[in-house]
Design an enzyme around this catalytic site. Structure first.
Site, PDB file in Angstrom:
ATOM      1  N   LYS A  79      35.706 -38.714 -29.630  1.00  0.00           N
ATOM      2  CA  LYS A  79      34.683 -39.395 -28.679  1.00  0.00           C
ATOM      3  C   LYS A  79      33.674 -39.049 -28.990  1.00  0.00           C
ATOM      4  CE  LYS A  79      33.037 -40.946 -24.476  1.00  0.00           C
ATOM      5  NZ  LYS A  79      32.357 -42.168 -24.362  1.00  0.00           N
ATOM      6  N   MET A 106      30.616 -45.413 -19.257  1.00  0.00           N
ATOM      7  CA  MET A 106      31.858 -44.335 -19.111  1.00  0.00           C
ATOM      8  C   MET A 106      31.175 -42.400 -19.418  1.00  0.00           C
ATOM      9  SD  MET A 106      34.368 -45.278 -19.707  1.00  0.00           S
ATOM     10  CE  MET A 106      35.580 -44.498 -19.964  1.00  0.00           C
ATOM     11  N   GLY A 107      29.204 -43.223 -19.360  1.00  0.00           N
ATOM     12  CA  GLY A 107      28.756 -41.395 -19.568  1.00  0.00           C
ATOM     13  C   GLY A 107      29.460 -40.340 -19.913  1.00  0.00           C
ATOM     14  N   LEU A 108      29.884 -40.529 -21.253  1.00  0.00           N
ATOM     15  CA  LEU A 108      29.934 -39.489 -21.797  1.00  0.00           C
ATOM     16  C   LEU A 108      30.333 -38.818 -21.332  1.00  0.00           C
ATOM     17  CD1 LEU A 108      26.391 -38.988 -24.105  1.00  0.00           C
ATOM     18  CD2 LEU A 108      28.558 -40.517 -24.789  1.00  0.00           C
ATOM     19  N   CYS A 153      24.437 -44.005 -26.768  1.00  0.00           N
ATOM     20  CA  CYS A 153      24.818 -44.283 -25.259  1.00  0.00           C
ATOM     21  C   CYS A 153      23.749 -45.296 -24.430  1.00  0.00           C
ATOM     22  CB  CYS A 153      25.171 -43.390 -25.029  1.00  0.00           C
ATOM     23  SG  CYS A 153      26.122 -43.494 -23.464  1.00  0.00           S
ATOM     24  N   LYS A 170      25.545 -43.473 -35.050  1.00  0.00           N
ATOM     25  CA  LYS A 170      25.876 -44.913 -34.243  1.00  0.00           C
ATOM     26  C   LYS A 170      24.860 -46.334 -34.053  1.00  0.00           C
ATOM     27  CE  LYS A 170      29.337 -46.908 -31.817  1.00  0.00           C
ATOM     28  NZ  LYS A 170      30.757 -46.749 -31.757  1.00  0.00           N
ATOM     29  N   GLY A 178      34.258 -56.557 -26.780  1.00  0.00           N
ATOM     30  CA  GLY A 178      34.756 -57.788 -27.150  1.00  0.00           C
ATOM     31  C   GLY A 178      34.636 -58.660 -27.402  1.00  0.00           C
ATOM     32  N   GLY A 180      33.720 -56.605 -31.480  1.00  0.00           N
ATOM     33  CA  GLY A 180      34.287 -58.095 -31.423  1.00  0.00           C
ATOM     34  C   GLY A 180      35.631 -58.370 -32.367  1.00  0.00           C
TER      35      GLY A 180
HETATM   36  C1  SIN Z   1      29.634 -43.911 -22.945  1.00  0.00           C
HETATM   37  O1  SIN Z   1      30.378 -42.982 -22.558  1.00  0.00           O
HETATM   38  O2  SIN Z   1      29.372 -44.292 -21.904  1.00  0.00           O
HETATM   39  C2  SIN Z   1      30.110 -44.481 -24.024  1.00  0.00           C
HETATM   40  C3  SIN Z   1      29.295 -44.465 -25.386  1.00  0.00           C
HETATM   41  C4  SIN Z   1      28.652 -45.004 -25.165  1.00  0.00           C
HETATM   42  O3  SIN Z   1      28.611 -46.293 -26.068  1.00  0.00           O
HETATM   43  O4  SIN Z   1      27.886 -44.943 -27.073  1.00  0.00           O
END
Ligand code: SIN
Length: 312
Positions: A46, A72-74, A131, A165, A223, A251
């Site tokens: 993660k 999610m907010g990491l 993110c 990423k 997706g 996807g």
């Molecule tokens: C998240 O934890 O909000 C997702 C992380 C991401 O999309 O980079």
């Protein structure tokens, strides 16, 4: 016909090209161990921050008609947890371990990168520039000057090959601008395309409501919603980057989408929404389906069709 799904890149040897997208099945040791024990060819942690984070309020993930939405907010256990995992991980297991880093500031990224550098572990870093779920914080990957600045500082402290990423891009001018930034960093050896398509809005018509709590319902889409965008990013960065690998993400839920990503140029591929929904058994299923497609087409290895998408 014997089908060889193996892939070797940057000194990393994978039995097959499939692994988890960072964020899914990779927050805890138990989840990472489950991916390691599955048919996946590798695993990634993660995205971590300097200190542990609870992340955004729940509900923060929802299944949607054509995929998923998340904010999610990491949430993560803090980088030392993943560094410790990397220290005890069996790197001789044949499943490479990747580490995702997503500092809240440049300084945080540099501190974490120095720690992973000093640990001298055989892990490849994926630096998350994308993110979309941190309220009030823009995605660095959409600011080309800021991305260039971050990468300039990163390569001063981190002398090993690494990847980034990226968020999805939607305009040829932006593909070219970002590729030009990335091409000026020789030790940046790969890009992962794409993170979720940020700040979508899924509506539950029965409840007349949003489906996740953070950001008044806005979240990153995954997706089916994102497949064509992911493929466009994989294909465009494969064409525009010098001597760098592209990892496809977005996807992939069967052998068909896996085949498409590789045809568009992906070296390896990551699974997010489908893994979240189906669990680690999805890896064996997708690999069997990919092998069946290859067999039907007369391809015995991934290089037979990688990057060979025809245009008209
Ligand atoms: C998240 O934890 O909000 C997702 C992380 C991401 O999309 O980079």
């Amino acid at each position: 016909m014997a089908i060889d799904l193996s892939v070797s890149w940057l000194g990393v040897n994978m039995e097959n090209p499939l692994y988890n997208a960072s964020g899914v099945m990779c927050r805890s040791r138990e989840e990472l161990d489950a991916v390691a024990a599955s048919a996946a060819g590798a695993l990634i942690t993660k995205s971590c921050t300097l200190s542990a984070r609870e992340g955004n309020p729940e509900p923060r993930y929802a299944t949607a008609p054509f995929g998923s939405i998340n904010s999610m907010g990491l949430p993560n256990a803090g980088y030392e947890y993943y560094l410790d995992y990397a220290k005890i991980y069996d790197h001789a297991s044949g499943k490479p371990l990747f580490v995702s880093i997503s500092g809240m500031t440049l300084e945080e990224n540099l501190t974490m990168l120095k720690a992973f550098r000093d640990a001298e572990l055989p892990c490849l870093v994926e630096l998350n520039l994308s993110c979309p779920n941190l309220p009030g914080k823009a995605q660095i990957g959409y600011d080309f000057a800021a991305s260039s600045h971050v990468l300039s500082e990163v390569v001063k402290v981190y002398d090993k090959p690494f990847g980034v990423k990226l968020p999805p891009y939607f305009d040829p001018v932006h593909f070219a601008e970002m590729a030009s930034v990335l091409n000026s960093f020789p030790s940046l050896k790969y890009v992962t395309c794409i993170n979720s398509v940020g700040n979508g809005l899924v509506i539950d018509i029965d409840q007349e409501s949003v489906v996740i709590k953070p950001k008044a319902g806005l979240g990153g889409l995954g997706g089916d919603y994102v497949l064509p965008t992911a493929l466009a990013n994989v294909r465009e960065f494969s064409r525009l980057l010098d001597d760098k690998h592209v990892i496809g993400c977005g996807g992939i839920k069967s052998g068909r989408e896996a085949f498409m990503h590789i045809l568009a140029g992906a070296t390896a591929i990551q699974v997010g929404t489908c893994l979240y929904e189906e669990g680690v058994d999805c890896f064996a299923r997708i690999l069997n389906e990919l092998a069946a497609i290859m067999e039907a087409k007369g391809y015995s290895k991934l290089a037979d069709f990688r990057g060979k998408l025809r245009t008209m």
